[in-house]
Motif scaffolding. Structure first.
Motif, PDB file in Angstrom:
ATOM      1  N   UNK A 269       0.736  -1.075  -0.008  1.00  0.00           N
ATOM      2  CA  UNK A 269      -0.095   0.021  -0.020  1.00  0.00           C
ATOM      3  C   UNK A 269       0.967   1.196  -0.044  1.00  0.00           C
ATOM      4  N   UNK A 270       0.778   2.069  -0.991  1.00  0.00           N
ATOM      5  CA  UNK A 270       1.826   3.190  -0.920  1.00  0.00           C
ATOM      6  C   UNK A 270       1.341   4.202   0.326  1.00  0.00           C
ATOM      7  N   UNK A 271       2.549   4.992   0.716  1.00  0.00           N
ATOM      8  CA  UNK A 271       2.054   5.763   1.817  1.00  0.00           C
ATOM      9  C   UNK A 271       1.273   6.879   1.604  1.00  0.00           C
ATOM     10  N   UNK A 272       0.554   7.432   2.525  1.00  0.00           N
ATOM     11  CA  UNK A 272      -0.280   8.664   2.456  1.00  0.00           C
ATOM     12  C   UNK A 272       0.474   9.963   1.983  1.00  0.00           C
ATOM     13  N   UNK A 273       0.307  10.746   1.095  1.00  0.00           N
ATOM     14  CA  UNK A 273       1.147  11.800   0.843  1.00  0.00           C
ATOM     15  C   UNK A 273       1.048  12.888   2.156  1.00  0.00           C
ATOM     16  N   UNK A 274       2.199  13.325   2.361  1.00  0.00           N
ATOM     17  CA  UNK A 274       2.355  14.350   3.596  1.00  0.00           C
ATOM     18  C   UNK A 274       1.528  15.644   2.859  1.00  0.00           C
ATOM     19  N   UNK A 275       0.780  16.342   4.063  1.00  0.00           N
ATOM     20  CA  UNK A 275       0.092  17.497   3.593  1.00  0.00           C
ATOM     21  C   UNK A 275       1.021  18.544   3.269  1.00  0.00           C
ATOM     22  N   UNK A 276       0.657  19.625   2.264  1.00  0.00           N
ATOM     23  CA  UNK A 276       1.733  20.396   1.708  1.00  0.00           C
ATOM     24  C   UNK A 276       1.745  21.664   2.870  1.00  0.00           C
ATOM     25  N   UNK A 277       2.910  22.426   2.912  1.00  0.00           N
ATOM     26  CA  UNK A 277       2.728  23.522   3.681  1.00  0.00           C
ATOM     27  C   UNK A 277       2.545  24.702   2.919  1.00  0.00           C
ATOM     28  N   UNK A 278       1.878  25.781   3.429  1.00  0.00           N
ATOM     29  CA  UNK A 278       1.215  26.859   2.788  1.00  0.00           C
ATOM     30  C   UNK A 278       2.283  27.515   1.820  1.00  0.00           C
ATOM     31  N   UNK A 279       1.986  28.157   0.636  1.00  0.00           N
ATOM     32  CA  UNK A 279       3.055  28.655  -0.128  1.00  0.00           C
ATOM     33  C   UNK A 279       2.867  30.066   0.048  1.00  0.00           C
ATOM     34  N   UNK A 280       1.977  30.685   0.656  1.00  0.00           N
ATOM     35  CA  UNK A 280       1.987  32.183   1.071  1.00  0.00           C
ATOM     36  C   UNK A 280       3.000  32.537   2.271  1.00  0.00           C
ATOM     37  N   UNK A 281       3.840  33.301   1.929  1.00  0.00           N
ATOM     38  CA  UNK A 281       4.617  33.539   3.149  1.00  0.00           C
ATOM     39  C   UNK A 281       4.053  34.505   4.083  1.00  0.00           C
ATOM     40  N   UNK A 282       4.174  34.106   5.574  1.00  0.00           N
ATOM     41  CA  UNK A 282       3.898  35.082   6.542  1.00  0.00           C
ATOM     42  C   UNK A 282       4.910  34.755   7.451  1.00  0.00           C
ATOM     43  N   UNK A 283       4.739  36.060   8.550  1.00  0.00           N
ATOM     44  CA  UNK A 283       5.722  35.919   9.602  1.00  0.00           C
ATOM     45  C   UNK A 283       5.779  34.578  10.259  1.00  0.00           C
ATOM     46  N   UNK A 284       6.774  33.699  10.575  1.00  0.00           N
ATOM     47  CA  UNK A 284       7.090  32.540  11.432  1.00  0.00           C
ATOM     48  C   UNK A 284       6.481  32.705  12.553  1.00  0.00           C
ATOM     49  N   UNK A 285       6.428  33.733  13.273  1.00  0.00           N
ATOM     50  CA  UNK A 285       5.817  34.008  14.689  1.00  0.00           C
ATOM     51  C   UNK A 285       4.412  33.962  14.706  1.00  0.00           C
ATOM     52  N   UNK A 286       3.878  34.249  13.585  1.00  0.00           N
ATOM     53  CA  UNK A 286       2.235  34.242  13.457  1.00  0.00           C
ATOM     54  C   UNK A 286       1.775  33.142  12.620  1.00  0.00           C
ATOM     55  N   UNK A 287       2.451  32.238  12.169  1.00  0.00           N
ATOM     56  CA  UNK A 287       2.110  30.768  11.464  1.00  0.00           C
ATOM     57  C   UNK A 287       1.767  29.932  12.249  1.00  0.00           C
TER      58      UNK A 287
ATOM     59  N   UNK B 264       9.220  23.435   6.743  1.00  0.00           N
ATOM     60  CA  UNK B 264       7.732  24.128   7.199  1.00  0.00           C
ATOM     61  C   UNK B 264       7.392  25.616   7.102  1.00  0.00           C
ATOM     62  N   UNK B 265       8.673  26.436   6.461  1.00  0.00           N
ATOM     63  CA  UNK B 265       8.299  27.684   6.140  1.00  0.00           C
ATOM     64  C   UNK B 265       9.263  28.191   4.932  1.00  0.00           C
ATOM     65  N   UNK B 266       9.008  29.579   4.511  1.00  0.00           N
ATOM     66  CA  UNK B 266       9.527  29.898   3.316  1.00  0.00           C
ATOM     67  C   UNK B 266      10.892  30.284   3.577  1.00  0.00           C
ATOM     68  N   UNK B 267      11.761  30.322   2.702  1.00  0.00           N
ATOM     69  CA  UNK B 267      13.165  30.452   2.914  1.00  0.00           C
ATOM     70  C   UNK B 267      13.441  31.876   3.667  1.00  0.00           C
ATOM     71  N   UNK B 268      12.546  32.719   3.341  1.00  0.00           N
ATOM     72  CA  UNK B 268      12.756  34.147   3.800  1.00  0.00           C
ATOM     73  C   UNK B 268      12.558  34.225   5.331  1.00  0.00           C
ATOM     74  N   UNK B 269      12.084  33.072   5.646  1.00  0.00           N
ATOM     75  CA  UNK B 269      11.662  33.166   7.283  1.00  0.00           C
ATOM     76  C   UNK B 269      12.569  32.095   8.196  1.00  0.00           C
ATOM     77  N   UNK B 270      13.675  31.589   7.391  1.00  0.00           N
ATOM     78  CA  UNK B 270      14.556  30.869   7.904  1.00  0.00           C
ATOM     79  C   UNK B 270      15.171  31.303   9.571  1.00  0.00           C
ATOM     80  N   UNK B 271      15.750  32.515   9.189  1.00  0.00           N
ATOM     81  CA  UNK B 271      16.349  33.413  10.169  1.00  0.00           C
ATOM     82  C   UNK B 271      15.536  33.405  11.781  1.00  0.00           C
ATOM     83  N   UNK B 272      14.210  33.885  11.224  1.00  0.00           N
ATOM     84  CA  UNK B 272      13.142  33.955  12.326  1.00  0.00           C
ATOM     85  C   UNK B 272      13.044  32.495  12.900  1.00  0.00           C
ATOM     86  N   UNK B 273      12.817  31.315  12.104  1.00  0.00           N
ATOM     87  CA  UNK B 273      12.568  29.815  12.848  1.00  0.00           C
ATOM     88  C   UNK B 273      13.659  29.613  13.655  1.00  0.00           C
ATOM     89  N   UNK B 274      14.804  29.970  12.990  1.00  0.00           N
ATOM     90  CA  UNK B 274      16.031  29.534  14.024  1.00  0.00           C
ATOM     91  C   UNK B 274      16.188  30.380  15.276  1.00  0.00           C
TER      92      UNK B 274
END
Length: 414
Positions: free
Chosen positions: A1-19, A140-150
């Motif tokens: 049985x093939x694995x269930x696809x993982x849900x996709x992360x949103x493509x619209x960038x938003x500030x990570x601390x509000x995501x 889990x986030x857009x590249x522009x939010x990586x510093x905030x996530x770290x």
């Protein structure tokens, strides 16, 4: 049985601390990190009760051996199967191991061999968990939010270090060592349903991830690092920073407090100063989201961190040492978070797990094995020369960063 696809992360960038997606990840990550701290306190406490201090030291350090040997392979696993799936599976096994230790203590009162076996198995699972956990922010986030996530991740680490000790002590006080292991299992287990709700971006195509042998895929990841003008010096700089930092701020600080007569309370104040400084740096990144001239700032703060480590061994008072540690925490916290964000923004999407495993190999696998060397060197030459030598290694990481034109000019994505 093939694995269930993982849900996709949103493509619209938003500030990570509000995501909400990022915040759920942060909650699960922090709960698991607190559980780790409680687990290691419970393990050391049980080992001390079951054997001599030297034997207890071996039990608490033995998990670093399989972690060091298998960590690079863990990066391959994370890239092949996706960091979310690997984090979920390994978190379940880590929870089960902590629970097993609790049951063994309740039913048989295991000796050092049983505790050592649990520690080894935990280290093996960690070798898979750590690269996947390190690679997950990039999914889990857009590249522009990586510093905030770290920055947010750094706050989670600081919270875990502050709460882990008291909670572990409370577990021992209320339920003995078995109670502390049970609490660790609960905290690690709580992260599972939270992480299940985290959405991730799609995995790279199969041909990009590679389907050769583990060694072939690992070699492909190493070539990816070697060919990139930013990743190559950045991985070297991270390794040097870890080698220069871990010894003085762990065993070295304990020996320094004993030499100066600061006692455990004085050492606690110094560690608290470091934690406050590191938390402030993480909060700055979480708030700002982006620091201009990231490569140059990483190099300068790396050199300054080395100077702060050297100064720590020459400050006579507890208050002065705590202030120096606060500065060191701010410098090292900012440098480390920026370096991590640069690493993940630069790594190809199919290589994040392998790049993360290489960059963390020294801090999680090699550096803990240097503690006996640090202890021997302090006994032979004293704390000041050892701190100075480690400071030079740490400062060299900043020099490598500033000496590489590509890395020095590297910027975080907008």
């Amino acid at each position: 049985m093939p694995p269930t696809p993982l849900p996709a992360a949103p493509v619209t960038e938003r500030p990570a601390h509000r995501d909400g997606n990022v915040l759920r990840w942060l909650g699960g990550y922090t709960s698991s990190a607190i559980g780790d701290n409680v687990y290691y306190l419970a393990l050391s406490w049980a080992a001390v009760q079951a054997g001599t201090p030297a034997q207890a030291g071996v039990v608490t350090a033995v998990s670093a051996v399989p972690r060091a040997l298998l960590l690079l392979g863990g990066g391959v696993v994370a890239d092949r199967h996706g960091p979310r799936r690997v984090v979920l599976g390994s978190t379940g096994v880590r929870c089960l191991l902590a629970l097993t230790a609790a049951v063994l203590l309740l039913t048989t009162g295991p000796g050092l061999w049983a505790l050592g076996a649990v520690a080894v198995l935990f280290g093996i699972v960690d070798a898979v968990f750590l690269p996947a956990a390190g690679a997950l922010p990039a999914r889990i986030t857009d590249r522009g939010q990586l510093a905030r996530v770290h920055g947010m991740r750094g706050l989670g680490v600081r919270l875990a270090s502050v709460l882990g000790g008291p909670l572990g002590g409370l577990g021992v006080a209320l339920g003995g060592t078995a109670g502390a292991f049970g609490l660790a299992a609960l905290l690690i287990g709580v992260s599972l349903p939270v992480l299940l709700t985290v959405r991730v971006g799609p995995l790279p195509p199969d041909d990009a991830k590679g389907r050769g042998s583990v060694l072939a895929d690992l070699g492909d990841g190493l070539r990816h690092i070697r060919r990139d003008p930013v990743l190559r010096p950045l991985v070297l700089a991270l390794a040097l920073a870890d080698l220069g930092f871990v010894g003085p701020m762990n065993l070295g600080l304990t020996l320094l407090a004993r030499e100066r007569g600061w006692g455990s309370s004085g050492m606690g104040l110094v560690l608290a100063g470091f934690g406050v400084g590191a938390a402030a740096a993480s909060l700055l990144l979480a708030w700002r989201g982006r620091i201009p001239h990231a490569g140059r700032v990483t190099g300068v703060t790396g050199v300054a961190s080395g100077a702060a480590i050297a100064a720590l061994a020459h400050v006579p008072s507890v208050a002065g040492a705590a202030g120096t540690a606060l500065l060191l925490g701010a410098l090292a916290g900012l440098s480390g978070a920026l370096a991590g964000a640069l690493l993940q923004s630069r790594a190809g999407s199919a290589y994040v797990g392998r790049v993360t495993s290489v960059s963390t190999l020294v801090s999680f696998g090699v550096a803990p094995l240097t503690f006996p060397v640090v202890g021997w060197a302090v006994g032979a030459a004293g704390t000041a020369p050892v701190f100075t030598a480690c400071a030079a290694v740490c400062a060299l990481s900043g020099a490598v960063t500033l000496g590489s034109r590509s890395l020095r000019r590297a910027e975080l994505p907008r």
